[in-house]
Scaffold this motif. Sequence first.
Motif, PDB file in Angstrom:
ATOM      1  N   ASN A  30      18.154  25.297 -26.663  1.00 23.25           N
ATOM      2  CA  ASN A  30      17.768  26.144 -27.786  1.00 23.25           C
ATOM      3  C   ASN A  30      16.288  26.503 -27.622  1.00 23.25           C
ATOM      4  O   ASN A  30      15.410  25.676 -27.875  1.00 23.25           O
ATOM      5  CB  ASN A  30      18.006  25.408 -29.105  1.00 23.25           C
ATOM      6  N   MET A 101      21.499  26.179 -33.466  1.00 25.99           N
ATOM      7  CA  MET A 101      21.494  27.633 -33.258  1.00 25.99           C
ATOM      8  C   MET A 101      22.446  28.070 -32.154  1.00 25.99           C
ATOM      9  O   MET A 101      22.188  29.037 -31.439  1.00 25.99           O
ATOM     10  CB  MET A 101      20.068  28.124 -32.976  1.00 25.99           C
ATOM     11  N   GLN A 102      23.547  27.342 -31.997  1.00 30.74           N
ATOM     12  CA  GLN A 102      24.553  27.690 -30.985  1.00 30.74           C
ATOM     13  C   GLN A 102      25.829  28.217 -31.633  1.00 30.74           C
ATOM     14  O   GLN A 102      26.832  28.437 -30.944  1.00 30.74           O
ATOM     15  CB  GLN A 102      24.884  26.457 -30.125  1.00 30.74           C
ATOM     16  N   GLY A 103      25.814  28.373 -32.959  1.00 34.14           N
ATOM     17  CA  GLY A 103      26.986  28.871 -33.662  1.00 34.14           C
ATOM     18  C   GLY A 103      28.105  27.853 -33.797  1.00 34.14           C
ATOM     19  O   GLY A 103      29.268  28.228 -33.950  1.00 34.14           O
ATOM     20  N   LYS A 104      27.766  26.558 -33.763  1.00 36.62           N
ATOM     21  CA  LYS A 104      28.782  25.510 -33.806  1.00 36.62           C
ATOM     22  C   LYS A 104      28.391  24.413 -34.788  1.00 36.62           C
ATOM     23  O   LYS A 104      27.209  24.110 -34.957  1.00 36.62           O
ATOM     24  CB  LYS A 104      28.975  24.905 -32.415  1.00 36.62           C
ATOM     25  N   TYR A 105      29.400  23.816 -35.413  1.00 41.86           N
ATOM     26  CA  TYR A 105      29.155  22.634 -36.235  1.00 41.86           C
ATOM     27  C   TYR A 105      28.815  21.462 -35.323  1.00 41.86           C
ATOM     28  O   TYR A 105      29.228  21.407 -34.160  1.00 41.86           O
ATOM     29  CB  TYR A 105      30.387  22.284 -37.069  1.00 41.86           C
ATOM     30  N   GLU A 153      34.277  23.832 -28.936  1.00 49.19           N
ATOM     31  CA  GLU A 153      34.192  24.598 -30.175  1.00 49.19           C
ATOM     32  C   GLU A 153      33.224  23.949 -31.153  1.00 49.19           C
ATOM     33  O   GLU A 153      32.725  24.608 -32.068  1.00 49.19           O
ATOM     34  CB  GLU A 153      35.573  24.718 -30.812  1.00 49.19           C
ATOM     35  N   ASP A 212      25.386  21.772 -39.981  1.00 45.33           N
ATOM     36  CA  ASP A 212      25.688  23.143 -39.585  1.00 45.33           C
ATOM     37  C   ASP A 212      24.881  23.477 -38.342  1.00 45.33           C
ATOM     38  O   ASP A 212      24.171  22.627 -37.793  1.00 45.33           O
ATOM     39  CB  ASP A 212      25.443  24.129 -40.736  1.00 45.33           C
ATOM     40  N   GLU A 213      24.964  24.705 -37.867  1.00 46.41           N
ATOM     41  CA  GLU A 213      24.306  25.049 -36.609  1.00 46.41           C
ATOM     42  C   GLU A 213      22.786  25.033 -36.693  1.00 46.41           C
ATOM     43  O   GLU A 213      22.104  25.030 -35.662  1.00 46.41           O
ATOM     44  CB  GLU A 213      24.763  26.429 -36.130  1.00 46.41           C
ATOM     45  N   ASN A 214      22.233  24.987 -37.892  1.00 48.08           N
ATOM     46  CA  ASN A 214      20.781  24.959 -38.075  1.00 48.08           C
ATOM     47  C   ASN A 214      20.261  23.562 -38.392  1.00 48.08           C
ATOM     48  O   ASN A 214      19.130  23.414 -38.876  1.00 48.08           O
ATOM     49  CB  ASN A 214      20.385  25.941 -39.180  1.00 48.08           C
ATOM     50  N   ASN A 239      37.710  29.070 -42.116  1.00 49.39           N
ATOM     51  CA  ASN A 239      37.215  30.116 -41.227  1.00 49.39           C
ATOM     52  C   ASN A 239      38.356  30.809 -40.487  1.00 49.39           C
ATOM     53  O   ASN A 239      38.341  32.017 -40.279  1.00 49.39           O
ATOM     54  CB  ASN A 239      36.231  29.528 -40.214  1.00 49.39           C
ATOM     55  N   LYS A 243      39.842  35.061 -40.630  1.00 50.52           N
ATOM     56  CA  LYS A 243      39.761  35.911 -39.445  1.00 50.52           C
ATOM     57  C   LYS A 243      40.881  36.957 -39.443  1.00 50.52           C
ATOM     58  O   LYS A 243      41.959  36.723 -39.955  1.00 50.52           O
ATOM     59  CB  LYS A 243      39.842  35.062 -38.168  1.00 50.52           C
TER      60      LYS A 243
END
Length: 243
Positions: A30, A101-105, A153, A212-214, A239, A243
């Motif tokens: 990151n 910041m990778q878009g993953k939990y 994931e 979370d991702e942050n 989620n 979709k």
Amino acid sequence: MIYIILVSFIFANEPDSLLKKEYFGGWPINKNKDQIDGAKLDFDCPNNIGCECIDSKDCINNNCVRSPRGSYCYPQKNDIFPEFISLDQYDELVNIYDFAMQGKYILIELGASWCSPCNLLANWFAYDDESIFNKSFWKPEYKKIRDMINNEEIYFITILYEDENRNNASYYTSYEWFDNYPDENIPVLVDDNKLLHTWAKPTGIPAITLLDENMKIINFSSRGLNKSFDILLSLINSNEETK
């Protein structure tokens, strides 16, 4: 994607040697991790997380909790997980903020080598051993979590704070853990000075926290895995439905 992370060495400022382009273990990088304003592990008491308190006004996050060990300022939902830098199973320093910041939990497991449920969980992750299915806390739907880890994931990060003899964890602790449970999707970090342990004060292990991702805490757990696993699956299912 979820990672459970185990971590040991903590640095106030990340040295140039940690500004890596890649990890041997294949962990993410990151480049914007300096933007994360996380909790501190310096324990500047009396009001920091991990410090003793009388009531919530004594805590920087207004969360004074009575535990079997006394009353302390505990982490809570929406707090930012602290920056934790430690050796992994490959003897390489890893910054936990690289998983942000990778878009993953992200699942963070705090455990120890002597912990029987921790070993059962690792054995299931590594070998699909079903011994853990006999435990009262286990739910069949948790099988999906292993699949998500293997499919990258989510992130699952294991952090060990003691070895099998209840001594402080070291690099050899993470190496032996990985040797016993070789799962290349899960970084194994060591909390060698128990700084993270002091911050989280687990009352039962494994203690698995969901981020979370942050690096924001969705669910903090001082003991067990159920609530974090249940919330994660609920979020994932929600989620998928949208979709």
